[in-house]
Design a protein around this motif. Structure first.
Motif, PDB file in Angstrom:
ATOM      1  N   ALA A   5       0.847  -1.206   0.000  1.00  0.00           N
ATOM      2  CA  ALA A   5       0.000   0.000   0.000  1.00  0.00           C
ATOM      3  C   ALA A   5       0.878   1.250   0.000  1.00  0.00           C
ATOM      4  O   ALA A   5       0.588   2.232  -0.691  1.00  0.00           O
ATOM      5  CB  ALA A   5      -0.921  -0.015   1.224  1.00  0.00           C
TER       6      ALA A   5
ATOM      7  N   VAL B  18       2.248   1.898  -3.455  1.00  0.00           N
ATOM      8  CA  VAL B  18       1.229   2.502  -4.330  1.00  0.00           C
ATOM      9  C   VAL B  18       1.075   3.988  -3.992  1.00  0.00           C
ATOM     10  O   VAL B  18       1.011   4.839  -4.887  1.00  0.00           O
ATOM     11  CB  VAL B  18      -0.121   1.771  -4.193  1.00  0.00           C
ATOM     12  CG1 VAL B  18      -1.232   2.516  -4.941  1.00  0.00           C
ATOM     13  CG2 VAL B  18      -0.017   0.351  -4.723  1.00  0.00           C
ATOM     14  N   LEU B  19       1.041   4.294  -2.704  1.00  0.00           N
ATOM     15  CA  LEU B  19       0.896   5.692  -2.287  1.00  0.00           C
ATOM     16  C   LEU B  19       2.070   6.534  -2.770  1.00  0.00           C
ATOM     17  O   LEU B  19       1.891   7.618  -3.324  1.00  0.00           O
ATOM     18  CB  LEU B  19       0.810   5.783  -0.753  1.00  0.00           C
ATOM     19  CG  LEU B  19      -0.557   5.517  -0.121  1.00  0.00           C
ATOM     20  CD1 LEU B  19      -0.416   5.311   1.380  1.00  0.00           C
ATOM     21  CD2 LEU B  19      -1.519   6.652  -0.399  1.00  0.00           C
TER      22      LEU B  19
ATOM     23  N   PHE C  72       2.822   5.249  -7.318  1.00  0.00           N
ATOM     24  CA  PHE C  72       1.710   5.447  -8.261  1.00  0.00           C
ATOM     25  C   PHE C  72       0.978   6.758  -7.977  1.00  0.00           C
ATOM     26  O   PHE C  72       0.602   7.475  -8.906  1.00  0.00           O
ATOM     27  CB  PHE C  72       0.733   4.279  -8.180  1.00  0.00           C
ATOM     28  CG  PHE C  72       1.243   2.994  -8.782  1.00  0.00           C
ATOM     29  CD1 PHE C  72       0.506   1.826  -8.690  1.00  0.00           C
ATOM     30  CD2 PHE C  72       2.455   2.943  -9.446  1.00  0.00           C
ATOM     31  CE1 PHE C  72       0.972   0.633  -9.246  1.00  0.00           C
ATOM     32  CE2 PHE C  72       2.935   1.761 -10.002  1.00  0.00           C
ATOM     33  CZ  PHE C  72       2.178   0.604  -9.905  1.00  0.00           C
TER      34      PHE C  72
END
Lengths: 89, 198
Positions: free
Chosen positions: A43, A46-47, A50
């Motif tokens: 996570a 991704v933070l 992305f």
């Protein structure tokens, strides 16, 4: 250390496959928390990559890190502490 | 990535995004965190029921869906980068198309899983595990559908701009892309909770 979105994707895919393998083969009580920890690391990737929080204003970066830390702590703590809160039958 | 005068790659600052978008993103993530913790607590009360019910799920479908969403997020990130280039609209549109295809693949697999579960006689009233399973994945699926709708709207706006008709709003870009990544993050945690934990 900054990574490209391509490298981040490969890391996320590998982490997913390792999690599946770990949970299917490992039987110790630490397999579950490790899988959950890997989920929150994913996570965070991704933070930061992305969603580009790594290049965002500091307050947003801190907010992202805070959510990962708090949510990860809440979830993994619940995994460990819930059995202690449950009364024996 | 831009190149400096020395030819070294340097990162490009992201587009400014309205603060309200981040309130939505982190608000949603926080709500789902409460759902996750609630599931884990109730799982402790009936471990055998949860373990047996979990074995009825198709792990390979859940893993496949995880890979679909990660790949979709990757293409959304590619599209975001492309939108910063002066001539990147075409590339962004192509990447967005791929992102939507992978998102739709997630939906198809999820519906197949639901059909498989219903055929086997499981539904939201079967037991506590399946109540959580259908509720949590159902709420997530609704977010996926909203996310796909917004990504499609973004794709249409890009197409119109390429045709010289209309502008590309940074608010839509910021909301569409980051909402989708948020949906991905939720599934990244939901998948091991429902499918992997023994």
């Amino acid at each position: 250390m900054r990574i490209s979105i391509q490298a981040a994707w490969m890391l996320l895919v590998m982490a997913t496959l390792i999690s599946c393998g770990l949970e299917l083969t490992a039987t110790g009580r630490w397999a579950g928390p490790i899988v959950l920890l890997v989920a929150f690391v994913k996570a965070r990737v991704v933070l930061r990559v992305f969603m580009e929080l790594a290049d965002s204003p500091l307050v947003l970066q801190r907010l992202g890190e805070l959510w990962v830390l708090l949510a990860g702590t809440v979830v993994i703590s619940t995994y460990f502490l819930a059995p202690l809160l449950v009364s024996p039958a | 990535m831009e190149l400096s005068q020395q030819g070294e790659a340097k990162s490009v600052a992201p587009q400014p995004i309205e603060e309200g978008i981040w309130v939505v993103i982190f608000g949603e993530l926080s709500v789902f965190t409460v759902f996750f913790a609630t599931f884990l607590y109730y799982r402790t009360l009936s471990p055998e029921v949860y373990r047996l019910s979990q074995s009825a799920l198709q792990l390979e479908m859940g893993a496949l869906n995880t890979l679909f969403l990660l790949t979709s997020s990757y293409f959304v990130a590619l599209a975001t980068q492309a939108l910063r280039k002066p001539d990147g609209l075409g590339q962004a549109r192509g990447a967005l198309r791929r992102a939507i295809v992978f998102g739709l693949a997630f939906v198809v697999v999820k519906l197949y899983e639901y059909a498989h579960a219903f055929d086997a006689g499981y539904d939201v009233l079967t037991n506590e595990f399946f109540m959580f399973y259908f509720t949590l994945t159902g709420i997530h699926l609704m977010h996926v559908l909203v996310g796909l709708s917004v990504l499609t709207a973004l794709g249409l706006q890009i197409r119109n701009k390429m045709a010289g008709d209309g502008e590309l709003g940074s608010s839509l870009v910021g909301f569409a892309t980051n909402f989708w990544h948020m949906v991905d993050i939720v599934w990244i945690v939901l998948f091991p909770l429902l499918y992997l934990l023994r």
